[in-house]
Design an enzyme around this catalytic site. Structure first.
Site, PDB file in Angstrom:
ATOM      1  N   SER A 147       0.846  -1.197   0.000  1.00  0.00           N
ATOM      2  CA  SER A 147       0.000   0.000   0.000  1.00  0.00           C
ATOM      3  C   SER A 147       0.878   1.243   0.000  1.00  0.00           C
ATOM      4  O   SER A 147       2.070   1.166  -0.315  1.00  0.00           O
ATOM      5  CB  SER A 147      -0.937  -0.020   1.207  1.00  0.00           C
ATOM      6  OG  SER A 147      -1.932   0.979   1.091  1.00  0.00           O
ATOM      7  N   ASN A 148       0.326   2.394   0.333  1.00  0.00           N
ATOM      8  CA  ASN A 148       1.112   3.635   0.366  1.00  0.00           C
ATOM      9  C   ASN A 148       0.556   4.571   1.424  1.00  0.00           C
ATOM     10  O   ASN A 148      -0.409   4.253   2.103  1.00  0.00           O
ATOM     11  CB  ASN A 148       1.119   4.281  -1.017  1.00  0.00           C
ATOM     12  CG  ASN A 148      -0.289   4.640  -1.467  1.00  0.00           C
ATOM     13  OD1 ASN A 148      -0.949   5.472  -0.871  1.00  0.00           O
ATOM     14  ND2 ASN A 148      -0.757   3.946  -2.498  1.00  0.00           N
ATOM     15  N   ARG A 149       1.153   5.742   1.554  1.00  0.00           N
ATOM     16  CA  ARG A 149       0.844   6.641   2.669  1.00  0.00           C
ATOM     17  C   ARG A 149      -0.318   7.593   2.422  1.00  0.00           C
ATOM     18  O   ARG A 149      -0.541   8.512   3.201  1.00  0.00           O
ATOM     19  CB  ARG A 149       2.075   7.497   2.990  1.00  0.00           C
ATOM     20  CG  ARG A 149       3.219   6.739   3.571  1.00  0.00           C
ATOM     21  CD  ARG A 149       4.340   7.700   3.910  1.00  0.00           C
ATOM     22  NE  ARG A 149       5.533   7.007   4.304  1.00  0.00           N
ATOM     23  CZ  ARG A 149       5.720   6.454   5.502  1.00  0.00           C
ATOM     24  NH1 ARG A 149       4.777   6.545   6.418  1.00  0.00           N
ATOM     25  NH2 ARG A 149       6.839   5.833   5.782  1.00  0.00           N
TER      26      ARG A 149
END
Ligand code: C5P
Length: 410
Positions: A219-221
């Protein structure tokens, strides 16, 4: 009259405001509020709760406003609450006590003021005042969240000295009367006509989550803040908004339709279905470029291995797919880039068939993921460029929606 007050006068002059006063030491400041409102030309009718009437009397407000004051639902000479609801353009509850916020949030109608609040369909702002420990109580937080979700406005409270001697300072002080009047004026100020009113729009927000095994994911931020700010800006311009969002920690924005998804493929399905016939799509989601070719059914075991290879396959580009099949929908993309070079953003705008792309430099401390502010450059398909920020994400969202309106047919 200062410029600010002249502007407020233009908005509030002739407007009919019901000023509801709660039982707080700050009730005496409601007298200044009534004076200021009358001073900018508003017609003011005051409603006191029973507790407020023990701090300040009806005669004071009747004198200041030249209008009768209501306190008791059953007093025969009092104007009835339905008639007062028909009369009013706006409601201002100041000071709003914890008790009043809770009763209003629950929809109780156990005195004149709460009964009037239920009968009045127009805009209402609450200016709370209480001890800072009361303001922090979960029960008060819940009441405030409910009122916000119901479309009520909150003005303050602010940090400063609290009412009683020895109470010290804290976050719970009534906002200054001048600031309350300014906030009420901006709330009632007519909005510029907007092409988005009545149109259906789609906003993607947050990250996607691509499973690797039963417990791990890629995933990512992305926090979802920018997408949610866009959704709220569009909602407040009268658009029917659907947000397709990946997993985020934020509460969903009130009064918009929210479809929660997990993976890029799920987001693609939801967006495809929603985008058909939509006036615009704002793709603020940080979609994972890759997903695992195969998701392990259980949990990966370390098994003594020093290395593990994950085979990834590219996710479809949701926005580019919409751009390949243009149906008159205005397409807005985002380009989060490390660095200020706009060339890559412009390439994406062309490659994905967008009307505009919003470039932000994620290396900048007041821009990008996980922060409240953003600074962006908006690039239009015809070459026009505008720099925005650093500003709160909501203000940036307004600028992006303004830019998108340029491409929306009348
Ligand atoms: O190519 P890049 O990921 O930087 O493009 C960003 C823009 O494209 C964003 O608006 C993002 O929401 C959208 N996008 C998408 N589907 C993907 C990747 C990006 O809709 N798979």
């Amino acid at each position: 009259m200062s410029a600010a007050t002249a502007g407020q006068g233009a908005v509030l002059s002739g407007r009919r405001v019901v000023l509801g006063v709660g039982g707080s030491i700050a009730a005496y400041k409601a007298a200044s509020l009534a004076r200021l409102l009358v001073g900018v030309g508003a017609q003011v009718r005051v409603v006191l709760t029973g507790a407020a009437a023990r701090f300040v009397g009806p005669a004071l407000f009747a004198g200041l406003t030249g209008e009768p004051v209501a306190t008791d639902l059953f007093e025969p000479r009092t104007i009835d609450h339905i008639a007062l609801a028909r009369w009013a353009d706006a409601g201002l509850v100041a000071p709003a006590t914890a008790d009043l916020l809770a009763r209003a949030a629950l929809g109780l109608a156990d005195d004149y003021l709460t009964t009037w609040l239920l009968a009045f369909p127009g805009p209402v702002a609450f200016a709370p005042a209480m001890n800072h420990r009361m303001w922090e109580q979960p029960a008060v937080r819940r009441a405030v969240a409910t009122l916000r979700a119901d479309g009520r406005h909150l003005i303050g409270p602010v940090y400063g000295p609290l009412g009683a001697p020895g109470e010290g300072e804290g976050h719970g002080r009534l906002a200054e009367p001048e600031a309350i009047v300014a906030a009420l004026a901006s709330l009632l100020a007519p909005r510029a006509p907007t092409r988005f009113a009545g149109r259906r729009v789609v906003v993607t927000a947050g990250p996607t989550r691509e499973p690797l095994d039963a417990v791990r994911f890629l995933s990512n931020r992305s926090s979802g803040r920018m997408g949610f700010a866009l959704a709220e800006a569009l909602r407040d311009r009268g658009a029917a908004v659907t947000v397709v969002r990946g997993p985020v920690a934020l509460a969903d924005p009130p009064r918009v339709r929210v479809l929660g998804v997990e993976t890029a493929l799920e987001m693609r399905e939801a967006v495809r279905a929603e985008a058909t016939g939509a006036a615009a799509v704002f793709a603020a989601a940080a979609v994972s470029d890759w997903r695992a070719r195969a998701v392990a059914p259980g949990k990966w075991k370390r098994g003594g291995a020093a290395e593990r290879t994950i085979e990834l396959v590219a996710n479809p580009d949701i926005l580019a797919e919409l751009g390949r099949d243009p149906q008159g929908t205005v397409l807005v993309g985002f380009a989060a880039e490390a660095g200020g070079d706009l060339a890559e953003a412009r390439r994406k705008l062309d490659a994905k068939g967008l009307h505009l792309i919003v470039h932000n430099d994620v290396l900048h401390p007041d821009a990008g993921f996980e922060v409240e502010t953003n600074r962006v450059t908006i690039l239009h398909r015809d070459g026009a460029v505008a720099e925005v920020g650093p500003l709160h994400k909501r203000a940036v969202a307004e600028a992006i929606v303004d830019a998108a309106e340029r491409w929306l047919p009348e």
